[in-house]
Write a protein that holds these residues in place. Structure first.
Motif, PDB file in Angstrom:
ATOM      1  N   ARG A  95      56.932 -53.691 115.759  1.00  0.00           N
ATOM      2  CA  ARG A  95      57.489 -53.313 114.468  1.00  0.00           C
ATOM      3  C   ARG A  95      58.764 -52.490 114.678  1.00  0.00           C
ATOM      4  N   ILE A  96      59.880 -53.011 114.214  1.00  0.00           N
ATOM      5  CA  ILE A  96      61.192 -52.403 114.425  1.00  0.00           C
ATOM      6  C   ILE A  96      61.769 -51.993 113.083  1.00  0.00           C
ATOM      7  N   VAL A  98      64.846 -50.276 110.803  1.00  0.00           N
ATOM      8  CA  VAL A  98      66.300 -50.109 110.882  1.00  0.00           C
ATOM      9  C   VAL A  98      66.833 -49.619 109.544  1.00  0.00           C
ATOM     10  N   LEU A 123      58.193 -60.302 116.552  1.00  0.00           N
ATOM     11  CA  LEU A 123      59.054 -59.198 116.126  1.00  0.00           C
ATOM     12  C   LEU A 123      59.061 -59.089 114.607  1.00  0.00           C
ATOM     13  N   PHE A 125      60.977 -56.967 111.764  1.00  0.00           N
ATOM     14  CA  PHE A 125      62.038 -56.036 111.391  1.00  0.00           C
ATOM     15  C   PHE A 125      61.788 -55.539 109.970  1.00  0.00           C
ATOM     16  N   ASP A 143      56.962 -49.147 115.670  1.00  0.00           N
ATOM     17  CA  ASP A 143      56.992 -48.891 117.106  1.00  0.00           C
ATOM     18  C   ASP A 143      58.298 -48.245 117.541  1.00  0.00           C
ATOM     19  N   ILE A 144      59.391 -48.624 116.899  1.00  0.00           N
ATOM     20  CA  ILE A 144      60.698 -48.083 117.244  1.00  0.00           C
ATOM     21  C   ILE A 144      61.567 -48.098 116.000  1.00  0.00           C
ATOM     22  N   ILE A 146      65.658 -47.509 114.442  1.00  0.00           N
ATOM     23  CA  ILE A 146      67.069 -47.507 114.793  1.00  0.00           C
ATOM     24  C   ILE A 146      67.823 -46.928 113.611  1.00  0.00           C
ATOM     25  N   ALA A 265      67.934 -44.644 118.849  1.00  0.00           N
ATOM     26  CA  ALA A 265      66.589 -45.194 118.683  1.00  0.00           C
ATOM     27  C   ALA A 265      65.576 -44.061 118.816  1.00  0.00           C
ATOM     28  N   TYR A 267      61.290 -43.399 119.272  1.00  0.00           N
ATOM     29  CA  TYR A 267      60.051 -44.078 119.647  1.00  0.00           C
ATOM     30  C   TYR A 267      59.105 -43.082 120.301  1.00  0.00           C
ATOM     31  N   LEU A 277      59.674 -51.727 124.437  1.00  0.00           N
ATOM     32  CA  LEU A 277      60.628 -50.884 123.717  1.00  0.00           C
ATOM     33  C   LEU A 277      61.861 -50.614 124.569  1.00  0.00           C
ATOM     34  N   ILE A 280      64.115 -53.557 124.357  1.00  0.00           N
ATOM     35  CA  ILE A 280      64.852 -53.566 123.086  1.00  0.00           C
ATOM     36  C   ILE A 280      66.059 -52.651 123.178  1.00  0.00           C
TER      37      ILE A 280
END
Length: 302
Positions: A95-96, A98, A123, A125, A143-144, A146, A265, A267, A277, A280
Motif C-alpha cells: 500500500r503506497i 502519495v 501495488l 496506490f 506501508d509507505i 510519499i 518517503a 515508512y 520498500l 520502491i
C-alpha cells in the motif's frame, strides 16, 4: 497476554470511540465486545478507556501500547496475506500513499517500473493529504508514504527521495528576481490542508485575506492552471508535473535562486516487506535524480 481478536476489538473501539459502532464494525454483539475489552484490561493490568466521558477516551496506558497494537494488527494482516499467497497464489498487497501534487506524475511514471521490479506484489496506490497519510501510516494502513518535506516526526523512518524545482505559471509571463515581483498578481491556490497551498502562502508571503477570493475544495493543479489561463494571475507548478497539455511559455522560473521542495518517503522499519520498500525508494530516486549542487531555496510545506 491478550489475543489478536482483542487487539482488533481494542483498535476498533479506539477509532470509533463508541461500543455499539465498534461492535458493528467487528461483526459481534456489543456485550461480546465489552467482555473482551474488560478481559484485555485485566490481562494488561489497568483501564484502557475512560467510560465516564462521551465519546469515551483512551487512557495513558492505552496510548502507551497503541503502537504495539498497530504493529500486531499489521503483522496478522501480513501473515494472512502470505498464507493466501502460498495456498491460493494471491499476491501480497503493498500500500503506497502519495500526496495529490506528487501523485499526478509519480504514479504514471512509476507504476510500470515498480510492477516489473516487484512482481510478487500487488501495488495499491492511494492519494491523500499529508495529515491523512501520517495518520494512516501510524495505523499501519499504508506501508509507505510519499510526501513533501521537511518533516519532523517520531515513530517511523524518513528517507529523502529527490529535490523538485517549483516554478510559477502566469498568464502574462515576466522576469522574476524575487517574490516581490508577484505583489500585483492574483494567486490561485489549492484547498486548505494541501501542502502546495501552504508552500505558496509561505514562499510568496501571502496573507489570508489575499487567498480568500475563491473557495476551491480540491487538489487539481490542472484547475489552477485553467484559472490562470482564463482570469490571469499565477500559481505554483512542480517542474515534474506533466506539461504536454499546458502552455509551456507561461512557466516562469526564478532567476536569482531556485525554489524547490524536498520529496520524501516515510515508512516503518519493522515491516515484513521492508526489502520491497527499499526497492520502491531506490527506484524513485533513480527516476528523479537531480543536481544536488544547485542553489535550491527550499519551500517549507507546513
Amino acid at each position: 497476554m491478550i489475543s489478536l481478536v482483542q487487539v482488533e476489538y481494542l483498535l476498533a473501539l479506539y477509532e470509533e470511540r463508541n461500543f455499539q459502532r465498534a461492535a458493528e464494525r467487528c461483526f459481534v454483539t456489543q456485550p461480546t465486545l465489552s467482555v473482551q475489552i474488560k478481559k484485555a484490561e485485566r490481562q494488561l493490568g489497568g483501564r484502557l478507556f475512560n467510560r465516564d466521558v462521551t465519546p469515551l477516551e483512551p487512557t495513558p496506558l492505552f496510548m502507551k501500547i497503541l503502537p504495539v497494537l498497530h504493529q500486531l494488527n499489521n503483522d496478522m494482516r501480513t501473515l494472512k496475506q502470505k498464507v493466501l499467497q502460498d495456498t491460493d497464489g494471491v499476491k501480497e498487497e503493498l500500500r503506497i500513499g502519495v500526496i495529490p501534487t506528487i501523485a499526478h506524475y509519480l504514479i504514471p511514471d512509476m507504476f510500470g517500473i515498480l510492477n516489473e521490479q516487484l512482481k510478487d506484489f500487488s501495488l495499491k496506490f492511494e492519494e491523500y493529504r499529508t495529515a491523512e497519510l501520517l495518520e494512516l501510516l501510524e495505523k499501519r494502513k499504508l506501508d509507505i508514504i510519499i510526501l513533501s518535506g521537511p518533516l519532523e516526526t517520531k515513530g517511523f523512518e524518513i528517507q529523502k527521495l529527490f529535490i523538485e524545482e517549483i516554478a510559477f505559471y502566469m498568464k502574462e509571463p515576466k522576469k522574476l528576481d524575487s517574490v516581490r515581483g508577484l505583489i500585483d498578481e492574483d494567486p490561485w491556490l489549492l484547498t486548505e490542508g494541501n501542502c502546495l497551498r501552504a508552500q505558496m502562502i509561505n514562499f510568496c508571503e501571502l496573507k489570508t485575506k489575499e487567498t480568500a477570493k475563491w473557495d476551491y475544495q480540491g487538489s487539481s493543479i490542472d484547475v489552477l492552471i485553467r484559472m490562470v489561463d482564463r482570469y490571469g494571475g499565477y500559481t505554483l507548478i512542480p517542474m515534474n508535473y506533466p506539461k504536454d497539455h499546458i502552455n509551456n511559455g507561461n512557466i516562469v522560473r526564478m532567476r536569482d535562486s531556485v525554489p524547490a521542495r524536498s520529496v520524501i518517503a516515510g515508512y516503518h522499519r519493522k515491516n515484513s516487506n521492508y526489502d520491497a520498500l527499499v526497492k520502491i525508494i531506490q527506484a524513485i530516486q533513480a527516476v528523479y535524480a537531480n543536481d544536488a549542487s544547485k542553489d535550491w531555496e527550499f519551500i517549507d510545506w507546513h
